[in-house]
Design an enzyme around this catalytic site. Sequence first.
Site, mmCIF file in Angstrom:
data_model
loop_
_atom_site.group_PDB
_atom_site.id
_atom_site.type_symbol
_atom_site.label_atom_id
_atom_site.label_comp_id
_atom_site.label_asym_id
_atom_site.label_seq_id
_atom_site.Cartn_x
_atom_site.Cartn_y
_atom_site.Cartn_z
ATOM 1 N N CYS A 47 0.837 -1.189 0.000
ATOM 2 C CA CYS A 47 0.000 0.000 0.000
ATOM 3 C C CYS A 47 0.875 1.243 0.000
ATOM 4 O O CYS A 47 2.090 1.165 -0.014
ATOM 5 C CB CYS A 47 -0.903 0.000 1.233
ATOM 6 N N ASP A 79 -3.783 -9.199 8.258
ATOM 7 C CA ASP A 79 -2.710 -9.077 9.248
ATOM 8 C C ASP A 79 -2.769 -7.753 9.994
ATOM 9 O O ASP A 79 -2.306 -7.650 11.132
ATOM 10 C CB ASP A 79 -1.341 -9.275 8.600
ATOM 11 N N SER A 84 10.303 -13.400 -5.056
ATOM 12 C CA SER A 84 11.564 -13.004 -5.688
ATOM 13 C C SER A 84 12.741 -13.590 -4.909
ATOM 14 O O SER A 84 12.625 -13.915 -3.730
ATOM 15 C CB SER A 84 11.661 -11.474 -5.718
ATOM 16 N N GLY A 85 13.879 -13.713 -5.581
ATOM 17 C CA GLY A 85 15.082 -14.251 -4.940
ATOM 18 C C GLY A 85 16.022 -13.197 -4.397
ATOM 19 O O GLY A 85 17.166 -13.516 -4.046
#
Length: 609
Positions: A2, A99, A361-362
């Site tokens: 956000c 959350d 992602s790595g």
Amino acid sequence: MCGFLGEYTFKNILSNTNEFSDLLALSKHRGPDATKIEECEENYRLGFNRLALLDLSPAGEQPKKSPSKRFHLVFNGEIYNYKELIKEYGLEGLRSTADTEVLLHLFDAIGIIDTLKALNGMFAIAVIDTISNTLYLSRDFAGIKPLFYGKNENGIVFASQFDQIFKHEWFCHNLILRPEIVREYFAFGYMQAPNTVFQSIFQVNPGECLQIDSNGNFETSIIAHFKKEVAVQANFRLETLQKKIEKAVTIQLNSDRSLAAFLSGGIDSTLVTSYAKKNKENLEGFTLEVTDKKLNESDYAKAYANHLNLKHKIVAVDKDALIDIVDEHFKSFSEPFGDYSSIPTYMVTKKAVKFHTAMLSGDGGDELFWGYPRMFDVLKKAWWFKMPFFLRKNIVRITNKLGLSNTYAPFHKSLESFWLHKHIKLPEALLNEVFSTPFSNEMLNLYQMGKGSNKKRLQHFLRWNEFYGHMQRVLVKVDRTSMKNSLEVRVPFLDKHVIDYAWTLHQSIDTLTQLKQPLKKLVQQEIPEQLLMQEKKGFSIPIESWFKNELKEDLLNVVINKRIFGIDTEKEHLLKKYVHNFINAEHNNGWGVWHIYAWQKWAIQSDLI
């Protein structure tokens, strides 16, 4: 993911409502699903743009108050252990499955600081304690999510984007550049927290919480910092590391919207994708294919996807498509940013968001597990710095002339200086001519190793420095380009427990092949060795060629034909000459020229020149 904007005033005078709304709209791309503004008690205002990933109903919208009504929150990011926290603290009466709800209940139950220390995730959080009239600003321990703030006699403005601060009516009429931070931008290509190029505007440091009272007094709490000193080595086991990475991947798969994984063909993304596939049968891998065969890694990604029985989406782009989006991609950055690998990152996130809302992602693997060849180069040449400076620089002149060595390392006065200059993209002589001020204390401290220089200490320092230095630039690139396209990118290697365990690892790096050894061993358990790429190509933009051809006209227009923003009129000709010399093939430092070009593009689009 956000974007938020807030004001906390010391004088009970808020800014113009319409102007606040306009500033909030600058981050609409970070949260296109819902926008909400709440003004309370005449001394603060919160605005929020939501990208909904958990609990897509209005119950998950922000700003939001805790059950007691004491704490008022805006929060950007994801808390991955929120379900564990519900059980651990016996939280009841939650009104949504997001959350955010867990954060608010925990604030009431155990307080703000203890809550922040319990979190595992990526986050930028702003909380108003309405009873004590105190503002809290906190950022995750790896610096994944951005949090800027400005302070003056009116109060504090805090936001997800730099331009939401410097364009605010409290600051826009008195913007004063900090020359030492401008120098750092031209050297490194980004703004290192806690500083920005403008006075009175800052970034919250990774792993810290700022507490600000109504009189403007600041107090800093450490949420999580990873130490520069060598940690006491635990009984490091590869199996334990595997379980921690697998758990991090698993909990980051939680989403109420479509989620996939970037699969570049490198070790890090392949490992993350393979673990994700075990827990999400219909997972899709996403690969960008480029027409330049020298740079294209998609053949490796295809082979890995086939072996993993992975759904695989390949999006092909050519050189012209990348050049066409250069101007568009600059709109991702409300701050000066000088890493041209942001172009393919912007392209792949723009393509991915057509199919998914969140991606794995790595990122972070290279920093945690010694993945950069420059680290090995420093370890290999550290012995030079055991000699006195006058002696080694004379010896290396002879060895270089005889062809026995080819190094400029000994000409640096210290090992730290040698390491620092590996990250600088413009010549030091040019920086010294243009800027009369040195780097900031914060940047110098980042490159200060401390007492002792044994191999273990040096190796750990290199990793610590990459984590709090270069990795921050990588995270800016990924966050800004992905969020410009309203795409959330999650980074399992930067899970708190993965970082904690990685920090206990000490390994000998005596050859280039030993870089990132733990991850290489883990990926070999998932992909047959004969399929694995022997040498990562990376996705590199031929910037030298572009500047001399396709981008030449624009380079001349924005640098040569305009005033260089913020640079003394008596010194700007030095930067323009450097660009001219590049075009005339007197040097080939395209990256350094990009720093100058990107600075001007930022200043122009920000209406600063």
